[in-house]
Design a protein around this motif. Structure first.
Motif, mmCIF file in Angstrom:
data_model
loop_
_atom_site.group_PDB
_atom_site.id
_atom_site.type_symbol
_atom_site.label_atom_id
_atom_site.label_comp_id
_atom_site.label_asym_id
_atom_site.label_seq_id
_atom_site.Cartn_x
_atom_site.Cartn_y
_atom_site.Cartn_z
ATOM 1 N N LYS A 66 0.832 -1.204 0.000
ATOM 2 C CA LYS A 66 0.000 0.000 0.000
ATOM 3 C C LYS A 66 0.872 1.261 0.000
ATOM 4 O O LYS A 66 0.569 2.233 -0.695
ATOM 5 C CB LYS A 66 -0.922 -0.008 1.222
ATOM 6 N N GLU A 67 1.948 1.226 0.764
ATOM 7 C CA GLU A 67 2.855 2.369 0.841
ATOM 8 C C GLU A 67 3.495 2.643 -0.528
ATOM 9 O O GLU A 67 3.526 3.796 -0.991
ATOM 10 C CB GLU A 67 3.929 2.090 1.880
ATOM 11 N N VAL A 68 3.978 1.605 -1.183
ATOM 12 C CA VAL A 68 4.611 1.754 -2.490
ATOM 13 C C VAL A 68 3.589 2.219 -3.529
ATOM 14 O O VAL A 68 3.872 3.098 -4.346
ATOM 15 C CB VAL A 68 5.293 0.440 -2.929
ATOM 16 N N ALA A 69 2.385 1.651 -3.468
ATOM 17 C CA ALA A 69 1.336 2.079 -4.397
ATOM 18 C C ALA A 69 1.015 3.559 -4.197
ATOM 19 O O ALA A 69 0.812 4.294 -5.171
ATOM 20 C CB ALA A 69 0.077 1.238 -4.207
ATOM 21 N N GLY A 70 0.989 4.004 -2.962
ATOM 22 C CA GLY A 70 0.749 5.415 -2.680
ATOM 23 C C GLY A 70 1.829 6.302 -3.260
ATOM 24 O O GLY A 70 1.547 7.382 -3.795
ATOM 25 N N LYS A 71 3.079 5.851 -3.177
ATOM 26 C CA LYS A 71 4.186 6.615 -3.757
ATOM 27 C C LYS A 71 4.059 6.676 -5.271
ATOM 28 O O LYS A 71 4.242 7.733 -5.870
ATOM 29 C CB LYS A 71 5.530 5.990 -3.369
ATOM 30 N N ILE A 72 3.774 5.541 -5.881
ATOM 31 C CA ILE A 72 3.660 5.479 -7.339
ATOM 32 C C ILE A 72 2.510 6.353 -7.834
ATOM 33 O O ILE A 72 2.645 7.072 -8.823
ATOM 34 C CB ILE A 72 3.477 4.024 -7.819
ATOM 35 N N LEU A 73 1.380 6.294 -7.131
ATOM 36 C CA LEU A 73 0.193 7.044 -7.538
ATOM 37 C C LEU A 73 0.191 8.484 -7.019
ATOM 38 O O LEU A 73 -0.756 9.223 -7.274
ATOM 39 C CB LEU A 73 -1.072 6.327 -7.047
ATOM 40 N N ASP A 74 1.246 8.845 -6.291
ATOM 41 C CA ASP A 74 1.348 10.165 -5.672
ATOM 42 C C ASP A 74 0.130 10.445 -4.785
ATOM 43 O O ASP A 74 -0.462 11.511 -4.825
ATOM 44 C CB ASP A 74 1.513 11.262 -6.736
ATOM 45 N N GLY A 126 -0.396 2.987 4.467
ATOM 46 C CA GLY A 126 0.443 1.813 4.247
ATOM 47 C C GLY A 126 1.598 1.754 5.233
ATOM 48 O O GLY A 126 1.926 0.696 5.759
ATOM 49 N N ASN A 127 2.205 2.911 5.479
ATOM 50 C CA ASN A 127 3.314 2.984 6.428
ATOM 51 C C ASN A 127 2.844 2.601 7.832
ATOM 52 O O ASN A 127 3.514 1.846 8.531
ATOM 53 C CB ASN A 127 3.920 4.387 6.408
ATOM 54 N N VAL A 128 1.683 3.107 8.225
ATOM 55 C CA VAL A 128 1.128 2.776 9.545
ATOM 56 C C VAL A 128 0.838 1.277 9.629
ATOM 57 O O VAL A 128 1.202 0.622 10.609
ATOM 58 C CB VAL A 128 -0.141 3.612 9.833
ATOM 59 N N LYS A 156 2.167 -1.124 7.915
ATOM 60 C CA LYS A 156 3.439 -1.844 7.922
ATOM 61 C C LYS A 156 4.040 -1.855 9.325
ATOM 62 O O LYS A 156 4.505 -2.893 9.805
ATOM 63 C CB LYS A 156 4.400 -1.172 6.937
ATOM 64 N N ASN A 157 4.005 -0.721 10.000
ATOM 65 C CA ASN A 157 4.580 -0.635 11.338
ATOM 66 C C ASN A 157 3.762 -1.396 12.375
ATOM 67 O O ASN A 157 4.328 -1.970 13.309
ATOM 68 C CB ASN A 157 4.774 0.824 11.741
ATOM 69 N N ILE A 158 2.449 -1.427 12.209
ATOM 70 C CA ILE A 158 1.607 -2.238 13.093
ATOM 71 C C ILE A 158 1.960 -3.714 12.912
ATOM 72 O O ILE A 158 2.054 -4.466 13.884
ATOM 73 C CB ILE A 158 0.108 -1.973 12.838
ATOM 74 N N GLY A 159 2.163 -4.118 11.667
ATOM 75 C CA GLY A 159 2.568 -5.494 11.392
ATOM 76 C C GLY A 159 3.900 -5.836 12.038
ATOM 77 O O GLY A 159 4.070 -6.908 12.611
ATOM 78 N N LYS A 160 4.858 -4.899 11.961
ATOM 79 C CA LYS A 160 6.163 -5.116 12.592
ATOM 80 C C LYS A 160 6.018 -5.286 14.100
ATOM 81 O O LYS A 160 6.670 -6.134 14.709
ATOM 82 C CB LYS A 160 7.104 -3.945 12.303
ATOM 83 N N ALA A 161 5.155 -4.475 14.699
ATOM 84 C CA ALA A 161 4.928 -4.570 16.147
ATOM 85 C C ALA A 161 4.312 -5.918 16.498
ATOM 86 O O ALA A 161 4.692 -6.549 17.497
ATOM 87 C CB ALA A 161 4.030 -3.430 16.626
ATOM 88 N N GLN A 162 3.382 -6.374 15.678
ATOM 89 C CA GLN A 162 2.727 -7.654 15.941
ATOM 90 C C GLN A 162 3.732 -8.806 15.807
ATOM 91 O O GLN A 162 3.694 -9.754 16.593
ATOM 92 C CB GLN A 162 1.555 -7.854 14.981
ATOM 93 N N VAL A 163 4.628 -8.707 14.849
ATOM 94 C CA VAL A 163 5.682 -9.709 14.719
ATOM 95 C C VAL A 163 6.544 -9.703 15.976
ATOM 96 O O VAL A 163 6.909 -10.758 16.500
ATOM 97 C CB VAL A 163 6.553 -9.449 13.468
ATOM 98 N N GLY A 164 6.834 -8.521 16.488
ATOM 99 C CA GLY A 164 7.618 -8.409 17.723
ATOM 100 C C GLY A 164 6.935 -9.079 18.896
ATOM 101 O O GLY A 164 7.583 -9.768 19.693
ATOM 102 N N VAL A 165 5.631 -8.896 19.008
ATOM 103 C CA VAL A 165 4.857 -9.549 20.072
ATOM 104 C C VAL A 165 4.950 -11.063 19.905
ATOM 105 O O VAL A 165 5.173 -11.799 20.869
ATOM 106 C CB VAL A 165 3.384 -9.081 20.062
#
Length: 61
Positions: free
Chosen positions: A18-26, A34-36, A38-47
């Protein structure tokens, strides 16, 4: 690998796409969401990692 790790990696991947698509589509909103996500996913992996570490520590005791 536990449920939190799997689900977290999935969310992290969706967020990155989603983050990359947002960059491509401006589209800043999509990029930020997408960034949020992604970071929530990283936190969940940490848990999930912590849960696995605890489970392993209990096995060795």
């Amino acid at each position: 690998m536990n449920k939190d790790q799997v689900q977290g990696r999935f969310e992290e991947t969706k967020g990155k796409v989603k983050e990359v698509a947002g960059k491509i589509l401006d589209n800043k909103e999509m990029e930020i969401k997408g960034n949020v996500q992604k970071n929530i996913g990283k936190a969940q992996v940490g848990v999930g990692d912590v849960k696995e570490d605890i489970k392993e520590a209990k096995k060795t005791c």
